[in-house]
Design a protein around this motif. Structure first.
Motif, mmCIF file in Angstrom:
data_model
loop_
_atom_site.group_PDB
_atom_site.id
_atom_site.type_symbol
_atom_site.label_atom_id
_atom_site.label_comp_id
_atom_site.label_asym_id
_atom_site.label_seq_id
_atom_site.Cartn_x
_atom_site.Cartn_y
_atom_site.Cartn_z
ATOM 1 N N ARG A 252 1.863 5.447 2.726
ATOM 2 C CA ARG A 252 2.764 4.294 2.680
ATOM 3 C C ARG A 252 2.372 3.221 3.685
ATOM 4 N NH1 ARG A 252 8.571 7.506 2.500
ATOM 5 N NH2 ARG A 252 8.443 8.227 0.329
ATOM 6 N N ILE A 253 2.045 3.623 4.904
ATOM 7 C CA ILE A 253 1.813 2.608 5.935
ATOM 8 C C ILE A 253 0.391 2.065 5.939
ATOM 9 C CG2 ILE A 253 3.639 3.526 7.407
ATOM 10 C CD1 ILE A 253 1.475 4.712 9.219
ATOM 11 N N LEU A 254 -0.551 2.791 5.310
ATOM 12 C CA LEU A 254 -1.942 2.333 5.302
ATOM 13 C C LEU A 254 -2.369 1.735 3.966
ATOM 14 C CD1 LEU A 254 -3.705 5.235 7.270
ATOM 15 C CD2 LEU A 254 -2.955 3.007 8.128
ATOM 16 N N ASP A 255 -1.498 1.799 2.975
ATOM 17 C CA ASP A 255 -1.824 1.283 1.649
ATOM 18 C C ASP A 255 -2.178 -0.198 1.734
ATOM 19 O OD1 ASP A 255 -2.083 0.853 -1.041
ATOM 20 O OD2 ASP A 255 0.066 0.753 -1.434
ATOM 21 N N GLU A 256 -3.287 -0.576 1.112
ATOM 22 C CA GLU A 256 -3.688 -1.981 1.055
ATOM 23 C C GLU A 256 -3.590 -2.526 -0.360
ATOM 24 O OE1 GLU A 256 -4.139 -3.917 3.477
ATOM 25 O OE2 GLU A 256 -4.208 -2.462 5.106
ATOM 26 N N GLY A 257 -2.974 -1.753 -1.256
ATOM 27 C CA GLY A 257 -2.775 -2.243 -2.615
ATOM 28 C C GLY A 257 -1.537 -3.122 -2.676
ATOM 29 N N ARG A 258 -1.034 -3.356 -3.867
ATOM 30 C CA ARG A 258 0.155 -4.185 -4.002
ATOM 31 C C ARG A 258 1.368 -3.305 -4.214
ATOM 32 N NH1 ARG A 258 3.457 -6.249 -7.878
ATOM 33 N NH2 ARG A 258 4.331 -8.286 -7.445
ATOM 34 N N ALA B 147 1.141 -4.213 -0.279
ATOM 35 C CA ALA B 147 0.683 -3.602 0.970
ATOM 36 C C ALA B 147 1.567 -4.040 2.126
ATOM 37 C CB ALA B 147 -0.765 -4.019 1.252
ATOM 38 N N TRP B 148 2.732 -4.609 1.783
ATOM 39 C CA TRP B 148 3.581 -5.208 2.810
ATOM 40 C C TRP B 148 4.312 -4.178 3.639
ATOM 41 C CZ3 TRP B 148 6.207 -7.637 -1.905
ATOM 42 C CH2 TRP B 148 5.301 -8.493 -2.567
ATOM 43 N N PHE B 149 4.595 -2.997 3.072
ATOM 44 C CA PHE B 149 5.462 -2.058 3.781
ATOM 45 C C PHE B 149 4.908 -1.731 5.159
ATOM 46 C CE2 PHE B 149 6.553 2.383 4.846
ATOM 47 C CZ PHE B 149 7.903 2.192 5.089
ATOM 48 N N GLY B 150 3.653 -1.269 5.219
ATOM 49 C CA GLY B 150 3.073 -0.906 6.505
ATOM 50 C C GLY B 150 2.990 -2.087 7.448
ATOM 51 N N LYS B 151 2.588 -3.247 6.925
ATOM 52 C CA LYS B 151 2.453 -4.429 7.769
ATOM 53 C C LYS B 151 3.807 -4.890 8.311
ATOM 54 C CE LYS B 151 -1.598 -6.052 5.207
ATOM 55 N NZ LYS B 151 -2.117 -7.077 4.273
ATOM 56 N N LEU B 152 4.804 -4.919 7.423
ATOM 57 C CA LEU B 152 6.122 -5.377 7.851
ATOM 58 C C LEU B 152 6.769 -4.410 8.831
ATOM 59 C CD1 LEU B 152 7.454 -6.674 4.425
ATOM 60 C CD2 LEU B 152 6.886 -8.073 6.404
ATOM 61 N N MET B 153 6.634 -3.097 8.565
ATOM 62 C CA MET B 153 7.209 -2.112 9.472
ATOM 63 C C MET B 153 6.531 -2.184 10.841
ATOM 64 S SD MET B 153 9.678 -0.569 7.937
ATOM 65 C CE MET B 153 10.006 -2.094 7.057
ATOM 66 N N ALA B 154 5.212 -2.356 10.829
ATOM 67 C CA ALA B 154 4.478 -2.448 12.097
ATOM 68 C C ALA B 154 4.940 -3.669 12.884
ATOM 69 C CB ALA B 154 2.973 -2.520 11.834
ATOM 70 N N ARG B 155 5.119 -4.792 12.196
ATOM 71 C CA ARG B 155 5.587 -5.995 12.875
ATOM 72 C C ARG B 155 7.008 -5.825 13.405
ATOM 73 N NH1 ARG B 155 2.747 -10.605 12.674
ATOM 74 N NH2 ARG B 155 1.065 -10.854 11.153
ATOM 75 N N GLU B 156 7.858 -5.191 12.610
ATOM 76 C CA GLU B 156 9.260 -5.035 13.014
ATOM 77 C C GLU B 156 9.391 -4.129 14.231
ATOM 78 O OE1 GLU B 156 13.241 -5.977 12.901
ATOM 79 O OE2 GLU B 156 11.567 -6.867 11.778
ATOM 80 N N LEU C 150 4.927 10.902 14.553
ATOM 81 C CA LEU C 150 4.995 9.511 14.097
ATOM 82 C C LEU C 150 4.046 8.618 14.893
ATOM 83 C CD1 LEU C 150 8.840 9.081 13.522
ATOM 84 C CD2 LEU C 150 7.056 9.516 11.828
ATOM 85 N N GLY C 151 3.923 8.904 16.192
ATOM 86 C CA GLY C 151 3.012 8.113 17.024
ATOM 87 C C GLY C 151 1.567 8.245 16.580
ATOM 88 N N GLN C 152 1.152 9.461 16.231
ATOM 89 C CA GLN C 152 -0.217 9.649 15.742
ATOM 90 C C GLN C 152 -0.441 8.875 14.448
ATOM 91 O OE1 GLN C 152 -1.994 13.777 16.063
ATOM 92 N NE2 GLN C 152 0.148 14.258 16.551
ATOM 93 N N CYS C 153 0.551 8.916 13.557
ATOM 94 C CA CYS C 153 0.407 8.194 12.285
ATOM 95 C C CYS C 153 0.362 6.685 12.507
ATOM 96 C CB CYS C 153 1.576 8.530 11.356
ATOM 97 S SG CYS C 153 1.627 10.250 10.786
ATOM 98 N N LEU C 154 1.283 6.176 13.322
ATOM 99 C CA LEU C 154 1.378 4.731 13.523
ATOM 100 C C LEU C 154 0.171 4.166 14.266
ATOM 101 C CD1 LEU C 154 5.176 4.481 14.342
ATOM 102 C CD2 LEU C 154 4.019 3.547 12.327
ATOM 103 N N PHE C 155 -0.521 5.008 15.038
ATOM 104 C CA PHE C 155 -1.733 4.552 15.720
ATOM 105 C C PHE C 155 -2.712 3.951 14.722
ATOM 106 C CE2 PHE C 155 -6.196 5.542 16.530
ATOM 107 C CZ PHE C 155 -6.418 4.808 17.687
#
Length: 225
Positions: A111-117, A119-128, A176-181
């Motif tokens: 979910r967080i690394l997907d670059e398909g359409r 691909a906003w979930f990972g990017k938006l969650m990371a920004r938030e 979660l920290g390992q994944c989010l890295f």
């Protein structure tokens, strides 16, 4: 790359969607792209409406304002990510807690690394996480809290009698920290290791590694010798 608005409208029209619903969906799609690219604070309603090919007053009409639009984009991206990569640790799902933890890590990484359409979930969650907005409480209630609870239940099951609240929390943070890295450090990783590509196969390998490290850390001290 902007989507073809006319082809999107033609598809939506063929599905029998009213014009108002199609305009609202275009706004969500365009806003997802802009917020993911620029973040909430640097995004403008004018640019979102330009990409969605709608009148600038549409944001207030459909969403009451930029902040509500952003919150709806986050929720929409979360639901789309869950549809594309459904939860595998559902009630009645067979397997040990250890195998279910491995599946949890795999789905979360996808979910967080997907670059398909989209691909906003990972990017938006990371920004938030690093630049919280007024939508943070809503995001916590709808996405982060269920995630923490689900993982916490798995960790507690694996730890058994050793699973006091503090220990469970530390293991949840660690997983979660390992994944989010891999999400937050993706640009650094790309420069240091330019050959690394997070396609499905590499995400699968990374998920197995994270799960293995996490499970090893959860073993009782005598079992690690």
């Amino acid at each position: 790359m902007f989507k073809n608005i006319h082809s999107e409208d033609a598809r939506a029209a063929s599905e029998g969607k009213p014009l108002a619903e199609r305009a609202r969906e275009r706004l969500l799609d365009a806003a997802g792209e802009v917020f993911a690219e620029r973040g909430y604070r640097r995004s403008t309603v004018r640019e979102i409406c330009r990409r969605a090919n709608v009148n600038i007053a549409s944001v207030n009409y459909y969403f009451k304002g930029k902040e509500d639009l952003y919150a709806d984009v986050l929720e929409s991206a979360y639901h789309q990510a869950r549809q594309k990569y459904p939860d595998e640790d559902t009630p009645g799902r067979s397997g040990t807690a250890e195998s279910r933890l491995s599946r949890f890590v795999r789905v979360f990484l996808l979910r967080i690394l997907d670059e398909g359409r989209p691909a906003w979930f990972g990017k938006l969650m990371a920004r938030e996480i690093v630049e919280p907005t007024g939508a943070l409480d809503r995001v916590i209630d709808r996405a982060f809290l269920p995630l923490h609870r689900s993982l916490g239940e798995l960790v507690r099951e694996i730890l058994g009698d050793r699973g006091d609240d503090a220990r469970v929390r530390r293991h949840v943070f660690s997983v979660l920290g390992q994944c989010l890295f891999y999400r937050h450090a993706r640009h650094v990783i790309a420069r240091i290791y330019p050959d690394v590509r997070y396609d499905t196969a590499e995400i699968e390998r990374t998920a197995r590694h994270i799960a293995s490290v996490a499970l090893s850390a959860m073993k009782p001290p005598e079992a690690r010798k």
